[in-house]
Design a protein around this motif. Structure first.
Motif, short mmCIF file in Angstrom:
data_model
loop_
_atom_site.label_atom_id
_atom_site.label_comp_id
_atom_site.label_asym_id
_atom_site.label_seq_id
_atom_site.Cartn_x
_atom_site.Cartn_y
_atom_site.Cartn_z
N TYR A 1 -6.32 14.77 11.13
CA TYR A 1 -6.34 13.32 11.25
C TYR A 1 -6.96 12.69 10.02
O TYR A 1 -7.90 13.22 9.42
N ALA A 2 -6.46 11.52 9.68
CA ALA A 2 -7.12 10.71 8.68
C ALA A 2 -8.47 10.26 9.24
O ALA A 2 -8.60 10.03 10.45
N ASP A 3 -9.44 10.14 8.37
CA ASP A 3 -10.78 9.76 8.82
C ASP A 3 -10.76 8.42 9.56
O ASP A 3 -11.52 8.21 10.51
N LYS B 1 0.84 -1.19 0.00
CA LYS B 1 0.00 0.00 0.00
C LYS B 1 0.87 1.25 0.00
O LYS B 1 2.04 1.20 0.39
N GLU B 2 0.29 2.36 -0.41
CA GLU B 2 1.02 3.61 -0.42
C GLU B 2 1.10 4.17 0.99
O GLU B 2 0.25 3.91 1.84
N ARG B 3 2.13 4.97 1.20
CA ARG B 3 2.27 5.66 2.47
C ARG B 3 1.15 6.69 2.61
O ARG B 3 0.86 7.42 1.67
N GLU B 4 0.56 6.73 3.79
CA GLU B 4 -0.57 7.64 4.00
C GLU B 4 -0.41 8.41 5.30
O GLU B 4 0.19 7.93 6.26
N LEU B 5 -0.98 9.60 5.30
CA LEU B 5 -0.95 10.42 6.51
C LEU B 5 -1.89 9.82 7.55
O LEU B 5 -3.03 9.44 7.25
N VAL B 6 -1.41 9.76 8.78
CA VAL B 6 -2.24 9.35 9.91
C VAL B 6 -2.69 10.59 10.67
O VAL B 6 -3.88 10.77 10.95
N ALA B 7 -1.74 11.44 11.02
CA ALA B 7 -2.04 12.65 11.79
C ALA B 7 -0.93 13.65 11.60
O ALA B 7 0.23 13.28 11.36
#
Length: 126
Positions: free
Chosen positions: A58-60, A41-47
């Motif tokens: 924040y990510a939903d 998976k791609e890197r994603e923002l958490v917070a």
């Protein structure tokens, strides 16, 4: 340099607290973010949190469960993770973004961050 720690193996519903210590001269000049990347998976923002700590994003998927905070005196950013789920399993990275101006919003994209830590593994078992 950014040094993240605090990851580990936890059962679903449990909690972990990640810490990221920064070796920068003026930590308070940086927005800080926590990202995660699961296999394939791609890197994603958490917070993310602003340089002053006044603004957060924040990510939903983690709203209401995770809390980002920072201590500028200790040059450290934290991620308190509660009610963990198996889908939270990933390698968690902290990152720093030097905003152009103090009013610049926190970054939500990978490319907006200039410095990255080495990552700490979080594994949530069902």
């Amino acid at each position: 340099q950014l040094q993240a720690c605090g990851g580990g193996l936890v059962q679903a519903g449990g909690s972990l607290r990640l810490s990221c210590a920064a070796s920068v001269r003026t930590f308070s000049n940086y927005h800080m973010g926590w990202f995660r990347q699961a296999p394939r998976k791609e890197r994603e923002l958490v917070a993310a949190i602003s340089w002053s700590g006044d603004s957060t994003h924040y990510a939903d998927s983690v709203k209401g469960r995770f809390t980002i905070s920072r201590d500028n005196a200790k040059a450290t950013v934290y991620l308190q993770m509660n009610s963990l789920r198996p889908e939270d399993t990933a390698l968690y990275y902290c990152a720093a973004d030097r905003p152009i101006s103090t009013g610049q919003p926190v970054g939500v994209h990978v490319y907006e961050y200039d410095y990255w830590g080495q990552g700490t593994q979080v594994t949530v078992s069902s």
